[in-house]
Design a protein around this motif. Structure first.
Motif, short mmCIF file in Angstrom:
data_model
loop_
_atom_site.label_atom_id
_atom_site.label_comp_id
_atom_site.label_asym_id
_atom_site.label_seq_id
_atom_site.Cartn_x
_atom_site.Cartn_y
_atom_site.Cartn_z
N GLU A 6 -1.98 -6.45 -10.74
CA GLU A 6 -2.79 -7.39 -11.51
C GLU A 6 -2.47 -7.28 -13.00
OE1 GLU A 6 -3.94 -5.46 -9.18
OE2 GLU A 6 -5.36 -6.49 -7.88
N CYS A 23 -1.91 -11.95 -10.52
CA CYS A 23 -1.46 -10.98 -9.54
C CYS A 23 -0.02 -11.31 -9.18
CB CYS A 23 -2.35 -11.04 -8.30
SG CYS A 23 -1.75 -10.09 -6.89
N TRP A 34 -8.62 -12.18 -2.86
CA TRP A 34 -9.20 -11.58 -4.06
C TRP A 34 -10.53 -10.94 -3.69
CZ3 TRP A 34 -7.09 -11.02 -8.88
CH2 TRP A 34 -5.92 -11.74 -9.14
N VAL A 63 -8.48 -20.27 -7.35
CA VAL A 63 -7.32 -19.43 -7.08
C VAL A 63 -6.10 -20.31 -6.89
CG1 VAL A 63 -6.25 -17.88 -5.39
CG2 VAL A 63 -8.63 -17.54 -6.06
N SER A 72 -0.14 -15.08 -8.10
CA SER A 72 -1.40 -15.76 -7.89
C SER A 72 -2.26 -15.56 -9.14
CB SER A 72 -2.12 -15.19 -6.67
OG SER A 72 -3.43 -15.71 -6.54
N CYS A 89 -6.46 -8.11 -6.23
CA CYS A 89 -5.78 -8.97 -5.27
C CYS A 89 -5.29 -8.10 -4.13
CB CYS A 89 -4.63 -9.75 -5.92
SG CYS A 89 -3.19 -8.77 -6.38
N THR A 91 -2.70 -8.39 -0.64
CA THR A 91 -1.72 -9.21 0.07
C THR A 91 -1.53 -8.72 1.50
OG1 THR A 91 0.04 -7.81 -0.85
CG2 THR A 91 -0.44 -9.86 -1.99
#
Lengths: 112, 112
Positions: A6, A23, A34, A63, A72, A89, A91
């Motif tokens: 981030e 991010c 998130w 977002v 992102s 964030c 993933t």
């Protein structure tokens, strides 16, 4: 190393202003999420965006996802003092298995 | 009460001792996770489980052992605690792969 990172690490704004957190990640993903964490508490899910989506809204949250740049952003509009928290964030890498990976977070401080 | 609960909330133990952190969820979620949170590192995945009797390593599994004999429980054991394992530990669960995870309140572990 972390899949998601981030930026910025910390952000201080006035109440009513917008807050933007970014991010970046390294590998292809199925989706990106998130989360928010108030001091001393567990994480709370805010929003999920899938790899085939470019933008998503939820209340004051917006977002965006750019898979070509592997990045992102989370926008909080009209921030409130109660938005003060850390935002992460997470993933879901498209590498097989199930290993949601979190970034180090952005600490947001909203001054009343 | 429905939800995900961790116990104990706080624990102080001595180097070399075995300690077990408990995690219980009432939703019958298939997926469960253990993360540790340290300043500057965000959340790092220790172990995860896709179902009862199915577990796999995350990013930082060394020194930890997990088991999942029942869907609702996912204990984390530090076999021989070290000072580097001083951290806040979070358990989480999720019903479907790659979707929202629900977090417990965390266990703050101090190894002296």
């Amino acid at each position: 190393s972390q899949q998601g990172e981030e930026d910025p690490q910390a952000l201080s704004i006035q109440e009513g202003e917008n807050a933007t957190m970014n991010c970046s990640y390294k590998t292809s993903i199925n989706n990106l999420q998130w989360y928010r964490q108030n001091s001393g508490r567990g994480l709370v899910h805010l929003i999920l965006i899938r790899s085939n989506e470019r933008e998503k809204h939820s209340g004051r949250l917006r977002v965006t996802l750019d898979t070509s740049k592997k990045s992102s952003s989370l926008l909080i509009t009209a921030s409130r003092a109660a938005d003060t928290a850390s935002y992460f964030c997470a993933t879901d890498p498209n590498t097989g298995g199930f290993k949601t990976i979190f970034g180090a977070g952005t600490r947001l401080f909203v001054k009343a | 009460d429905a939800g995900i609960t961790q116990s104990p909330r706080y624990k102080i133990t001595e180097t070399g001792r075995q300690v077990t952190l408990m995690c219980h969820q009432t939703w019958s979620h298939s997926y469960m996770f253990w993360y540790r949170q340290d300043l500057g590192h965000g959340l790092r995945l220790i172990y995860y489980s896709a179902a009862a009797d199915i577990t796999d390593k995350g990013e930082v599994p060394d020194g930890y052992v997990v088991s999942r004999s029942k869907t609702e429980n996912f204990p984390l054991t530090l076999e021989s605690a070290t000072r580097s394992q001083t951290s806040v530990y979070f358990c989480a669960s999720s019903p479907v792969q790659g979707t929202e995870a629900f977090f417990g309140q965390g266990t703050r572990l101090t190894v002296v």
